[in-house]
Design a protein around this motif. Structure first.
Motif, PDB file in Angstrom:
ATOM      1  N   ARG A   1     -12.507  -1.112   2.299  1.00 27.88           N
ATOM      2  CA  ARG A   1     -12.571  -2.547   1.994  1.00 27.88           C
ATOM      3  C   ARG A   1     -13.864  -2.882   1.243  1.00 27.88           C
ATOM      4  O   ARG A   1     -13.845  -3.672   0.305  1.00 27.88           O
ATOM      5  CB  ARG A   1     -12.450  -3.368   3.265  1.00 27.88           C
ATOM      6  CG  ARG A   1     -11.049  -3.352   3.839  1.00 27.88           C
ATOM      7  CD  ARG A   1     -10.887  -4.411   4.915  1.00 27.88           C
ATOM      8  NE  ARG A   1      -9.543  -4.414   5.433  1.00 27.88           N
ATOM      9  CZ  ARG A   1      -8.499  -4.992   4.850  1.00 27.88           C
ATOM     10  NH1 ARG A   1      -8.656  -5.608   3.705  1.00 27.88           N
ATOM     11  NH2 ARG A   1      -7.307  -4.957   5.403  1.00 27.88           N
ATOM     12  N   ALA A   2     -14.978  -2.283   1.643  1.00 27.17           N
ATOM     13  CA  ALA A   2     -16.252  -2.530   0.966  1.00 27.17           C
ATOM     14  C   ALA A   2     -16.202  -2.031  -0.481  1.00 27.17           C
ATOM     15  O   ALA A   2     -16.707  -2.693  -1.392  1.00 27.17           O
ATOM     16  CB  ALA A   2     -17.389  -1.864   1.722  1.00 27.17           C
ATOM     17  N   ALA A   3     -15.589  -0.877  -0.707  1.00 22.21           N
ATOM     18  CA  ALA A   3     -15.485  -0.340  -2.069  1.00 22.21           C
ATOM     19  C   ALA A   3     -14.639  -1.249  -2.946  1.00 22.21           C
ATOM     20  O   ALA A   3     -14.973  -1.485  -4.111  1.00 22.21           O
ATOM     21  CB  ALA A   3     -14.880   1.066  -2.032  1.00 22.21           C
ATOM     22  N   VAL A   4     -13.560  -1.787  -2.395  1.00 21.43           N
ATOM     23  CA  VAL A   4     -12.711  -2.713  -3.149  1.00 21.43           C
ATOM     24  C   VAL A   4     -13.491  -3.985  -3.465  1.00 21.43           C
ATOM     25  O   VAL A   4     -13.455  -4.482  -4.588  1.00 21.43           O
ATOM     26  CB  VAL A   4     -11.415  -3.033  -2.358  1.00 21.43           C
ATOM     27  CG1 VAL A   4     -10.668  -4.196  -2.982  1.00 21.43           C
ATOM     28  CG2 VAL A   4     -10.531  -1.797  -2.288  1.00 21.43           C
ATOM     29  N   THR A   5     -14.218  -4.498  -2.496  1.00 22.31           N
ATOM     30  CA  THR A   5     -15.020  -5.702  -2.707  1.00 22.31           C
ATOM     31  C   THR A   5     -16.094  -5.449  -3.758  1.00 22.31           C
ATOM     32  O   THR A   5     -16.308  -6.278  -4.644  1.00 22.31           O
ATOM     33  CB  THR A   5     -15.660  -6.166  -1.390  1.00 22.31           C
ATOM     34  OG1 THR A   5     -14.618  -6.478  -0.465  1.00 22.31           O
ATOM     35  CG2 THR A   5     -16.531  -7.386  -1.596  1.00 22.31           C
ATOM     36  N   ASP A   6     -16.774  -4.300  -3.690  1.00 19.94           N
ATOM     37  CA  ASP A   6     -17.804  -3.960  -4.670  1.00 19.94           C
ATOM     38  C   ASP A   6     -17.219  -3.849  -6.081  1.00 19.94           C
ATOM     39  O   ASP A   6     -17.847  -4.250  -7.049  1.00 19.94           O
ATOM     40  CB  ASP A   6     -18.489  -2.648  -4.308  1.00 19.94           C
ATOM     41  CG  ASP A   6     -19.408  -2.781  -3.107  1.00 19.94           C
ATOM     42  OD1 ASP A   6     -19.695  -3.930  -2.685  1.00 19.94           O
ATOM     43  OD2 ASP A   6     -19.820  -1.736  -2.566  1.00 19.94           O
ATOM     44  N   ALA A   7     -16.020  -3.317  -6.180  1.00 20.30           N
ATOM     45  CA  ALA A   7     -15.391  -3.149  -7.496  1.00 20.30           C
ATOM     46  C   ALA A   7     -15.040  -4.487  -8.124  1.00 20.30           C
ATOM     47  O   ALA A   7     -15.058  -4.629  -9.337  1.00 20.30           O
ATOM     48  CB  ALA A   7     -14.138  -2.285  -7.369  1.00 20.30           C
TER      49      ALA A   7
END
Length: 110
Positions: A50-56
């Motif tokens: 979820r954090a990687a998706v948010t960062d992207a």
């Protein structure tokens, strides 16, 4: 090559090796022919994806939001991290609800 992710409680999904590698790298896992996300690791795995998706995206994406593209035709044809990660996030969440684990398997290390 395909990589199969199998939940002990809720089913399975398949991904191409390139996409599976990206997901496993986000999870901090080796891209070996076989591996496991244990019951204890599920919450952290979900949070990392979820954090990687948010960062992207710079914000949590809408369900059908495309990656940032200037050309609408290009935006409609590109598959972003959110779309690629969503099936795995769902599998991990369903598995966590039942205190299970997720295995992955491929023909060889990737």
């Amino acid at each position: 090559m395909l990589v199969k992710f199998t939940s002990s409680t809720s089913g399975q999904i398949m991904m191409f090796a390139e996409v599976a590698r990206q997901m496993l790298e986000i999870l901090g896992k080796d891209c070996s022919a076989r591996g496991v996300v244990t019951t204890e690791q599920l919450s952290d795995a979900i949070a990392r994806l979820r954090a990687a998706v948010t960062d992207a995206h710079g914000h949590p994406p809408a369900d059908n939001e495309p990656d940032d593209c200037t050309d609408e035709a290009e935006a409609g044809s590109r598959v972003g991290l959110a779309q690629r990660a969503y099936p795995l996030i769902e599998l991990l969440e369903w598995t966590r609800k039942e205190d299970g684990f997720v295995l992955w398997e491929a023909a060889h290390d990737f």
